[in-house]
Enzyme design. Structure first.
Site, PDB file in Angstrom:
ATOM      1  NE  ARG A  37     -29.433  16.969  32.410  1.00 30.37           N
ATOM      2  CZ  ARG A  37     -28.685  16.388  32.761  1.00 30.37           C
ATOM      3  NH1 ARG A  37     -27.473  16.740  32.189  1.00 30.37           N
ATOM      4  NH2 ARG A  37     -28.855  15.390  33.307  1.00 30.37           N
TER       5      ARG A  37
ATOM      6  CB  SER B 294     -30.463   8.491  24.479  1.00 29.53           C
ATOM      7  OG  SER B 294     -29.729   9.546  23.600  1.00 29.53           O
TER       8      SER B 294
ATOM      9  CG  ASP C  45     -37.672  10.262  30.130  1.00 31.20           C
ATOM     10  OD1 ASP C  45     -37.549  10.285  29.137  1.00 31.20           O
ATOM     11  OD2 ASP C  45     -36.592  10.468  31.168  1.00 31.20           O
TER      12      ASP C  45
ATOM     13  CG  LEU D 260     -51.294  14.388  40.076  1.00 34.07           C
ATOM     14  CD1 LEU D 260     -50.688  15.829  40.477  1.00 34.07           C
ATOM     15  CD2 LEU D 260     -52.134  14.682  38.718  1.00 34.07           C
ATOM     16  CG  MET D 261     -45.655  11.670  41.262  1.00 33.88           C
ATOM     17  SD  MET D 261     -44.664  11.959  42.774  1.00 33.88           S
ATOM     18  CE  MET D 261     -43.108  11.046  42.113  1.00 33.88           C
TER      19      MET D 261
ATOM     20  CE  LYS E 282     -37.723  15.257  33.843  1.00 35.12           C
ATOM     21  NZ  LYS E 282     -36.535  14.132  34.271  1.00 35.12           N
TER      22      LYS E 282
ATOM     23  CE  LYS F 186     -35.928   7.363  31.240  1.00 36.64           C
ATOM     24  NZ  LYS F 186     -34.759   7.650  32.095  1.00 36.64           N
TER      25      LYS F 186
ATOM     26  CD  GLU G 171     -36.178  13.592  29.994  1.00 32.95           C
ATOM     27  OE1 GLU G 171     -36.780  13.587  30.809  1.00 32.95           O
ATOM     28  OE2 GLU G 171     -35.261  12.961  29.899  1.00 32.95           O
TER      29      GLU G 171
ATOM     30  CG  ASP H 265     -33.031   9.091  29.406  1.00 35.77           C
ATOM     31  OD1 ASP H 265     -33.979   9.537  29.815  1.00 35.77           O
ATOM     32  OD2 ASP H 265     -32.359   8.327  30.414  1.00 35.77           O
TER      33      ASP H 265
ATOM     34  NE  ARG I 203     -47.200   4.597  37.401  1.00 37.11           N
ATOM     35  CZ  ARG I 203     -46.466   3.347  37.922  1.00 37.11           C
ATOM     36  NH1 ARG I 203     -45.490   2.746  36.932  1.00 37.11           N
ATOM     37  NH2 ARG I 203     -46.472   2.827  38.803  1.00 37.11           N
TER      38      ARG I 203
END
Length: 486
Positions: free
Chosen positions: A333, A257, A252, A168-169, A247, A259, A331, A329, A268
């Site tokens: 949390r 902001s 991301d 998945l990762m 999470k 990256k 996000e 970034d 991913r």
């Protein structure tokens, strides 16, 4: 093919010491294996291997792998069971050697711990090559002999769980979108009658007043999903569950902001928390663990569109607290804040969340261990003891009031989503932020940013996304389920 273990001798001149399976095979070939080993160079070091061909008609290729010291057990300096780690590493190397010479079926010496051997074999052979035309030959490892088949099977299930998280990762973000992630997990759990999966759409998320989560999701064209899994393995379906929260940012970019572009493709895997907790539940179901587990995964992308959060915006979380988004970034949390509030609906025995949360965690511990922030020494002890067995280590980090002040001292809202001294103690201020959404007395936050990927640090994992610490979460759940029985 056959993979056999050999222990390192105390002195160079001592005869090498085989495992019992190695001894039996050497007798079968009239001592030829021992003879060949003695003439082809110095004794085998830990994790090294030699391959011999044509020794026996049933096993045209035999890999002998170095297991290190014979009675290696728990190493207090290393915080893991060295014997188990040595077996995992050695077996992985042996199986890969067999793959290199394109042998489709390999029997593996249990080396005194069939579960560890199975984990080494199944983890060591895994590779994400779904999208390549040229694939490595498929190798099927199986237990040599039949004495430890139950332990072997358990090891296979543990390793397959971690491999699911790795899959998945590693998959590209256009293949694993929020909805595709949820559907993949649902499909994995379809065959279990004691599992219910709810794939909650954006409209449901809005009715739950998860304003922090929605504020991140609105920057992307991909709609958010809140995945809720109920595994009812306990003797009583009303028993307090273990609640896992992960999470699930499937890509991301950092949002406004933004990256830096270098290495951004690795984001991913920013849903590693969701991947590990969901894979742990799939594994718990496969093992039929006798406890109830609930999994919660807020899934979305963090993208920089005209609708995205802007630095300085204030959003409202499910518990009513307002949050000033000083860095878009930070996000993860925001998603977790709402999911943790929701987790309190279930009268949980314990709430454990996992997240690739902060670069600061990677700076602090690198890839050696997952950082654990917890308000419960009972919970910490269980996680720590589980990690010694799995070799996928955890390390306790501070949840001091010192850090809380740095997120509650905020000009426009109840909380800021970053600490006021920006980079100082970044993993700790992130944990302090999450603590503001927790009232449960047994809660742990696992920051897995440092263990997200593997270059060459864990010898039995290939390069790529690591799926850590899935096996530690499974072992932890197994320990809790034993607590139930006692």
């Amino acid at each position: 093919g056959l993979v056999l273990g050999i222990y390192s001798s105390k002195k160079e001149e001592d005869a090498a010491q085989f495992t019992s399976a190695g001894d039996a095979f050497d007798r079968l070939v009239s001592g030829k294996l021992r003879e060949l080993l003695s003439v082809c160079g110095p004794p085998l070091k830990k994790g090294k291997t030699r391959v011999f061909h044509g020794l026996h008609q049933d096993f045209p290729s035999v890999a002998v792998v170095g297991l290190g010291k014979k009675n290696a057990g728990v190493n207090d300096q290393e915080n893991w069971n060295e014997g188990k780690e040595n077996i995992r590493a050695a077996v992985a190397v042996g199986c890969r050697q067999m793959q290199d010479v394109e042998i489709p079926c390999v029997e593996v010496d249990p080396c005194g711990d069939a579960q560890a051997a199975a984990e080494g074999a199944v983890l060591g052979l895994h590779e994400y090559n779904e999208l390549k035309q040229k694939k490595k030959p498929v190798v099927t490892p199986q237990l040599h002999g039949s004495a430890e088949s139950e332990a072997w099977q358990k090891g296979v299930i543990y390793a397959e769980g971690q491999n699911l998280a790795r899959y998945l990762m590693e998959a590209p973000a256009n293949y694993i979108t929020p909805i595709k992630f949820a559907e993949h997990i649902e499909q994995k759990l379809r065959s279990f009658s004691n599992v219910k999966v709810h794939i909650r759409p954006e409209s449901w998320i809005a009715t739950q007043q998860m304003g922090a989560f929605l504020s991140v999701a609105k920057g992307s064209a991909e709609p958010p999903i809140f995945l809720e899994i109920h595994y009812l393995g306990g003797a009583n379906t009303n028993d307090s569950p273990l609640v896992f929260v992960g999470k699930g940012v499937t890509f991301d970019s950092g949002g406004i902001s933004l990256k830096p572009s270098s290495g951004m493709d690795a984001m991913r895997a920013d849903m590693g928390g969701a991947a590990t907790i969901c894979s742990a539940i799939v594994t718990a179901a496969a093992l039929n663990l006798p406890l109830n587990i609930i999994g919660l995964a807020p899934l979305c992308e963090n993208m920089p569109s005209g609708k995205a959060n802007k630095p300085g915006d204030v959003v409202r979380a499910k518990n009513g607290k307002t949050i000033q988004v000083d860095n878009t970034d930070a996000e993860g949390r925001l998603l977790l804040a709402d999911a943790l509030c929701f987790a309190h609906n279930f009268n949980a025995r314990a709430i454990v969340n996992a997240a690739t949360l902060t670069g600061a965690m990677d700076v602090a511990l690198g890839s050696a261990a997952t950082g654990v922030f917890t308000n419960s020494s009972w919970l910490w002890t269980h996680l720590y003891e589980a990690s010694i067995l799995t070799g996928d280590r955890v390390w306790r980090m501070p949840l001091f009031e010192h850090y809380t002040k740095q997120v509650t001292d905020c000009p426009l809202a109840d909380l800021s989503n970053i600490g006021k001294y920006s980079r100082a103690g970044g993993a700790c201020t992130a944990a302090a932020f999450l603590k503001e959404f927790v009232t449960a007395s047994h809660w742990a936050h696992l920051d897995i940013a440092g263990v997200m990927s593997n270059k060459d640090e864990v010898p039995y994992l290939r390069k790529g996304m690591a799926g850590r610490p899935t096996r530690t979460l499974v072992e932890f759940a197994a320990r809790l389920s034993q607590d139930n029985h006692n």
